[in-house]
Design a protein around this motif. Structure first.
Motif, short mmCIF file in Angstrom:
data_model
loop_
_atom_site.label_atom_id
_atom_site.label_comp_id
_atom_site.label_asym_id
_atom_site.label_seq_id
_atom_site.Cartn_x
_atom_site.Cartn_y
_atom_site.Cartn_z
N HIS A 10 0.92 -1.29 -0.10
CA HIS A 10 0.04 0.13 -0.11
C HIS A 10 0.72 1.33 -0.12
O HIS A 10 2.19 1.19 0.33
CB HIS A 10 -0.86 0.05 1.19
CG HIS A 10 -0.33 0.16 2.73
ND1 HIS A 10 -0.09 -1.17 3.22
CD2 HIS A 10 0.04 1.17 3.45
CE1 HIS A 10 0.53 -0.76 4.41
NE2 HIS A 10 0.63 0.62 4.42
N THR A 12 0.51 5.09 1.71
CA THR A 12 -0.04 5.94 2.79
C THR A 12 0.16 7.14 2.75
O THR A 12 1.43 7.71 2.67
CB THR A 12 0.08 5.35 4.14
OG1 THR A 12 -0.46 4.24 4.47
CG2 THR A 12 -0.48 6.25 5.31
N HIS A 220 4.28 7.14 3.79
CA HIS A 220 5.30 5.76 3.77
C HIS A 220 4.63 5.04 2.53
O HIS A 220 3.50 5.15 2.17
CB HIS A 220 5.37 5.10 4.90
CG HIS A 220 4.23 4.48 5.37
ND1 HIS A 220 3.20 5.23 6.46
CD2 HIS A 220 3.69 3.36 5.02
CE1 HIS A 220 2.15 4.23 6.58
NE2 HIS A 220 2.59 3.15 5.71
N ALA A 222 4.63 0.88 1.29
CA ALA A 222 4.66 -0.46 1.97
C ALA A 222 4.85 -1.67 1.02
O ALA A 222 4.31 -1.42 -0.01
CB ALA A 222 3.52 -0.69 3.03
N TYR A 258 9.25 -0.92 9.77
CA TYR A 258 9.24 0.14 9.00
C TYR A 258 10.93 0.46 9.10
O TYR A 258 11.56 0.18 10.05
CB TYR A 258 8.61 1.15 9.69
CG TYR A 258 7.16 1.24 9.74
CD1 TYR A 258 6.31 1.84 8.87
CD2 TYR A 258 6.59 0.50 10.89
CE1 TYR A 258 4.91 1.62 9.01
CE2 TYR A 258 5.21 0.34 11.02
CZ TYR A 258 4.52 0.95 10.00
OH TYR A 258 3.07 0.63 9.87
N GLU A 268 7.93 0.47 4.48
CA GLU A 268 7.18 -0.51 5.21
C GLU A 268 7.32 -1.76 4.62
O GLU A 268 7.25 -1.85 3.38
CB GLU A 268 5.80 0.05 5.50
CG GLU A 268 4.88 -1.00 6.49
CD GLU A 268 3.57 -0.54 6.73
OE1 GLU A 268 3.21 0.52 6.32
OE2 GLU A 268 2.74 -1.49 6.89
ZN ZN Z 1 1.43 1.54 6.13
#
Ligand code: ZN
Length: 316
Positions: A10, A12, A220, A222, A258, A268
């Motif tokens: 993902h 974010t 961030h 991921a 992280y 992440e």
């Molecule tokens: Zn995240």
């Protein structure tokens, strides 16, 4: 070299207005809101997840809408553009749709042999739609965008860094291969990933650091691993290589670690398990506020103080 990472999980970003954010990602972009929860470290703030029907890893963009924050200041040490894959031939539809929604900075460009439509979300997020020939991922079509046009998932994310070498070295260690270069951008690909397989490194030696605390900035990015065992293997390898990696953190819908990259971007590593249906029926994902156990006692307050999402009365 690591083999456990299978593409992105993902992206974010920060936001300010939760209802505006929800409206744009569901009604305009046609994604499904797959989870409505809070920031586990700051439970007065939503954590909103948008993606495909199940919130499959590699389809998800999430936001933390902090009600009073300013706009982010773009720069280096951050994710630049998050791009989503759409079917070939659909960009004309999207151009009309986004123009009708008064979306800003619409621009069609060609790079890496692909046609892309760049634009800005209402709070400044740098986004793009990229035409892809054979994306096998099944789109969510519950928000008024048809099968022939709907977003398949994340296509790529770009990293804006002053020095691309260290970022490229890290991504190669994470299992990515150098794929191409175009206009000062280095593209890396994770072979046999989950579909969200591309990272573009934008090298900007003269550009100062971004202010990541503002709306429209990515907080961030991921990357996906199958399970906790794979995550622990990645964590050990990163620690061995000298990265400072957090302990494993339970995010209810995945486990997370992280670490900060040499270019300044926060990475992440998130597990595909257990997924977004762990605490609600898959037919009704994202419809009601879900709280982690440690914040359940705040429910009455949060239901009163969090901004209502579906202001138009339309269910997302
Ligand atoms: Zn995240």
């Amino acid at each position: 070299m690591l083999t456990q990472i299978k593409g992105l999980h993902h992206v974010t970003a920060m936001a300010r207005d939760a209802a505006l954010n929800n409206d744009f990602f569901t009604r305009v972009l046609g994604l499904r809101r797959v989870k409505q929860t809070v920031n586990f470290d700051e439970p007065s703030v939503y954590h909103l997840y948008y993606g495909d029907a199940a919130g499959s890893p590699g389809t998800i963009m999430t936001h933390f809408p902090f009600p009073h924050i300013a706009r982010g200041r773009p720069g280096t040490g951050e994710v630049g553009t998050t791009a989503f894959a759409v079917p070939r031939g659909s960009l004309g539809y999207w151009q009309q749709r986004l123009a009708a929604a008064r979306v800003g900075d619409l621009e069609v460009t060609e790079s890496f042999g692909e046609t892309r439509l760049g634009f800005r979300a209402p709070e400044g997020d740098a986004l793009a739609l990229v035409e892809v020939e054979d994306d096998a991922r099944t789109p969510w079509v519950g928000n008024g965008v048809g099968e022939a046009e709907a977003i398949r998932g994340v296509h790529s994310a770009s990293l804006r860094v002053r020095d691309g070498g260290a970022s490229e070295e890290l991504l190669r260690f994470m299992g990515y291969d150098a794929a191409a270069r175009a206009g000062g951008v280095r593209r890396l690909v994770r072979p046999e990933g989950n579909g969200a397989d591309l990272i573009d490194i934008e090298v900007l030696p003269e550009v100062g650091r971004a202010d990541l605390a503002g709306a429209g900035s990515v907080h961030h990015i991921a990357f996906a691993v199958a399970d906790r065992a794979a995550q622990l293997a990645v964590r050990a390898a990163l620690l061995d290589t000298g990265y400072q990696v957090t302990p494993v953190i339970d995010r209810d819908y995945f486990w997370a670690i992280y670490f900060r990259t040499p270019g300044g971007v926060l990475f992440e590593i998130a597990t595909n398990e257990p997924g977004f249906d762990r605490d609600e029926d898959s037919r009704h994902l994202g419809e009601t506020l879900r709280l982690p156990r440690q914040h359940e006692h705040l429910r009455a307050t949060l239901e009163r103080t969090l901004q209502p999402l579906d202001v138009s009365g339309e269910a997302a």
